[in-house]
Scaffold this motif. Structure first.
Motif, PDB file in Angstrom:
ATOM      1  N   ARG A  43       0.852  -1.194   0.000  1.00  0.00           N
ATOM      2  CA  ARG A  43       0.000   0.000   0.000  1.00  0.00           C
ATOM      3  C   ARG A  43       0.887   1.242   0.000  1.00  0.00           C
ATOM      4  NH1 ARG A  43      -5.225   0.501   3.741  1.00  0.00           N
ATOM      5  NH2 ARG A  43      -5.814  -1.044   2.173  1.00  0.00           N
ATOM      6  N   PRO A  44       0.628   2.214  -0.877  1.00  0.00           N
ATOM      7  CA  PRO A  44       1.430   3.440  -0.912  1.00  0.00           C
ATOM      8  C   PRO A  44       1.265   4.233   0.381  1.00  0.00           C
ATOM      9  CG  PRO A  44       0.010   3.231  -2.864  1.00  0.00           C
ATOM     10  CD  PRO A  44      -0.444   2.208  -1.888  1.00  0.00           C
ATOM     11  N   ASP A  45       2.323   4.954   0.733  1.00  0.00           N
ATOM     12  CA  ASP A  45       2.205   5.827   1.904  1.00  0.00           C
ATOM     13  C   ASP A  45       1.395   7.076   1.531  1.00  0.00           C
ATOM     14  OD1 ASP A  45       3.927   7.501   0.460  1.00  0.00           O
ATOM     15  OD2 ASP A  45       5.705   6.757   1.496  1.00  0.00           O
ATOM     16  N   VAL A  46       1.147   7.916   2.518  1.00  0.00           N
ATOM     17  CA  VAL A  46       0.276   9.079   2.305  1.00  0.00           C
ATOM     18  C   VAL A  46       0.835  10.003   1.234  1.00  0.00           C
ATOM     19  CG1 VAL A  46      -0.715  11.129   3.381  1.00  0.00           C
ATOM     20  CG2 VAL A  46      -0.624   8.987   4.655  1.00  0.00           C
ATOM     21  N   GLU A  47       2.137  10.256   1.283  1.00  0.00           N
ATOM     22  CA  GLU A  47       2.756  11.151   0.297  1.00  0.00           C
ATOM     23  C   GLU A  47       2.617  10.598  -1.113  1.00  0.00           C
ATOM     24  OE1 GLU A  47       7.089  13.243  -0.688  1.00  0.00           O
ATOM     25  OE2 GLU A  47       6.821  12.036   1.134  1.00  0.00           O
ATOM     26  N   THR A  48       2.804   9.279  -1.256  1.00  0.00           N
ATOM     27  CA  THR A  48       2.679   8.655  -2.573  1.00  0.00           C
ATOM     28  C   THR A  48       1.235   8.667  -3.050  1.00  0.00           C
ATOM     29  OG1 THR A  48       4.555   7.204  -2.047  1.00  0.00           O
ATOM     30  CG2 THR A  48       3.180   6.583  -3.924  1.00  0.00           C
ATOM     31  N   LEU A  49       0.297   8.483  -2.125  1.00  0.00           N
ATOM     32  CA  LEU A  49      -1.121   8.549  -2.490  1.00  0.00           C
ATOM     33  C   LEU A  49      -1.474   9.927  -3.045  1.00  0.00           C
ATOM     34  CD1 LEU A  49      -2.727   6.627   0.506  1.00  0.00           C
ATOM     35  CD2 LEU A  49      -2.755   5.916  -1.885  1.00  0.00           C
ATOM     36  N   GLU A  50      -0.921  10.963  -2.436  1.00  0.00           N
ATOM     37  CA  GLU A  50      -1.169  12.313  -2.936  1.00  0.00           C
ATOM     38  C   GLU A  50      -0.568  12.504  -4.317  1.00  0.00           C
ATOM     39  OE1 GLU A  50       0.445  14.791   0.094  1.00  0.00           O
ATOM     40  OE2 GLU A  50      -1.351  14.670   1.384  1.00  0.00           O
ATOM     41  N   LYS A  51       0.616  11.928  -4.545  1.00  0.00           N
ATOM     42  CA  LYS A  51       1.242  12.016  -5.864  1.00  0.00           C
ATOM     43  C   LYS A  51       0.422  11.255  -6.906  1.00  0.00           C
ATOM     44  CE  LYS A  51       6.049  12.657  -4.394  1.00  0.00           C
ATOM     45  NZ  LYS A  51       7.424  12.079  -4.422  1.00  0.00           N
ATOM     46  N   ILE A  52      -0.146  10.117  -6.499  1.00  0.00           N
ATOM     47  CA  ILE A  52      -0.991   9.353  -7.415  1.00  0.00           C
ATOM     48  C   ILE A  52      -2.223  10.165  -7.803  1.00  0.00           C
ATOM     49  CG2 ILE A  52      -2.477   7.312  -7.614  1.00  0.00           C
ATOM     50  CD1 ILE A  52      -0.460   5.833  -5.818  1.00  0.00           C
ATOM     51  N   ALA A  53      -2.840  10.818  -6.817  1.00  0.00           N
ATOM     52  CA  ALA A  53      -4.005  11.653  -7.103  1.00  0.00           C
ATOM     53  C   ALA A  53      -3.639  12.797  -8.037  1.00  0.00           C
ATOM     54  CB  ALA A  53      -4.585  12.190  -5.794  1.00  0.00           C
ATOM     55  N   ASP A  54      -2.482  13.435  -7.798  1.00  0.00           N
ATOM     56  CA  ASP A  54      -2.038  14.522  -8.675  1.00  0.00           C
ATOM     57  C   ASP A  54      -1.731  14.005 -10.070  1.00  0.00           C
ATOM     58  OD1 ASP A  54      -2.276  16.441  -6.719  1.00  0.00           O
ATOM     59  OD2 ASP A  54      -0.198  16.260  -6.043  1.00  0.00           O
ATOM     60  N   CYS A  55      -1.167  12.826 -10.136  1.00  0.00           N
ATOM     61  CA  CYS A  55      -0.818  12.237 -11.429  1.00  0.00           C
ATOM     62  C   CYS A  55      -2.062  11.996 -12.281  1.00  0.00           C
ATOM     63  CB  CYS A  55      -0.068  10.931 -11.206  1.00  0.00           C
ATOM     64  SG  CYS A  55       0.613  10.202 -12.716  1.00  0.00           S
ATOM     65  N   PHE A  56      -3.120  11.509 -11.659  1.00  0.00           N
ATOM     66  CA  PHE A  56      -4.372  11.248 -12.381  1.00  0.00           C
ATOM     67  C   PHE A  56      -5.272  12.488 -12.412  1.00  0.00           C
ATOM     68  CE2 PHE A  56      -3.493   6.753 -11.026  1.00  0.00           C
ATOM     69  CZ  PHE A  56      -3.295   6.252 -12.299  1.00  0.00           C
TER      70      PHE A  56
END
Length: 218
Positions: A43-56
């Motif tokens: 599971r991605p950490d919080v920072e990576t989750l935010e990057k995923i949201a920004d990416c999409f």
């Protein structure tokens, strides 16, 4: 509320038309890492989750809870945008109504504050303030709808944003510098401030798309 982050990431990736390798490159991780996310083994950490949201170019809630949660945040932001735009527009219109009422009454017009302060404010709002406020409202709506429209080709949108920026900037410069010929066009635009809204909307979309692309590459 069940969080199926693995399914949400896979759904968003397929919706964007990307392979696991393409998503990994955008997030600066390995393809195996993306595969583990989508299999639910990591599971991605919080920072990576935010990057995923920004990416999409979606809200974080869509990565956490699924695309069905997009409407909640969008509706809230649209209400805030609508309320703020209506409120500011109402205040400005009331000011113009009161000023127009006062201009036809000599006793009000001759008060110490009328000409030096309120009169100058009236002229400033009519010439610059209202068009700028309309542009700002358009920019805000463009940013609000960014997650829905999701501009793909950032370079083209950046070019469109720069072209749209010419209208409000050219208008202000033409009036401020009193540039021959162009000032006549600016005066023709002045009673039609709604023409500035589409330009602001494009600027908001373009600026948001460029900003998200920059953030996704950090």
């Amino acid at each position: 509320m069940n969080m199926s982050i693995d399914k949400n990431i896979r759904h968003l990736r397929k919706q964007a038309g990307w392979t696991q390798e393409e998503l990994a490159q955008r997030l600066f991780v390995t393809r195996q890492t993306v595969s583990l996310w989508e299999l639910g083994r990591a599971r991605p950490d919080v920072e990576t989750l935010e990057k995923i949201a920004d990416c999409f170019q979606v809200e974080l809630s869509q990565v956490l809870y699924g695309p069905e949660h997009r409407g909640d945040g969008l509706s809230r932001r649209l209400l805030i945008w609508g309320g703020a735009s209506f409120g500011v527009g109402l205040i400005v219109n009331l000011f113009f109504v009161l000023m127009n009422w006062a201009f036809y009454r000599p006793e009000a017009y001759q008060t110490p504050m009328m000409v030096p302060f309120l009169g100058n404010l009236y002229l400033f709002l009519a010439m610059y303030g209202v068009p700028v406020l309309v542009v700002v409202s358009g920019i805000a709506l463009g940013c609000v709808l960014l997650s829905v429209i999701r501009p793909k080709r950032t370079v083209l949108w950046a070019a469109a944003g720069l072209l749209a920026l010419i209208l409000p900037v050219g208008y202000v410069v033409a009036l401020a510098m009193n540039i021959p010929y162009w000032v006549l066009i600016a005066w023709d635009l002045q009673p039609r401030p709604w023409l500035f809204f589409p330009a602001g909307f494009v600027i908001g979309l373009a600026g948001g798309a460029v900003w998200k692309r920059i953030c996704s590459q950090k």
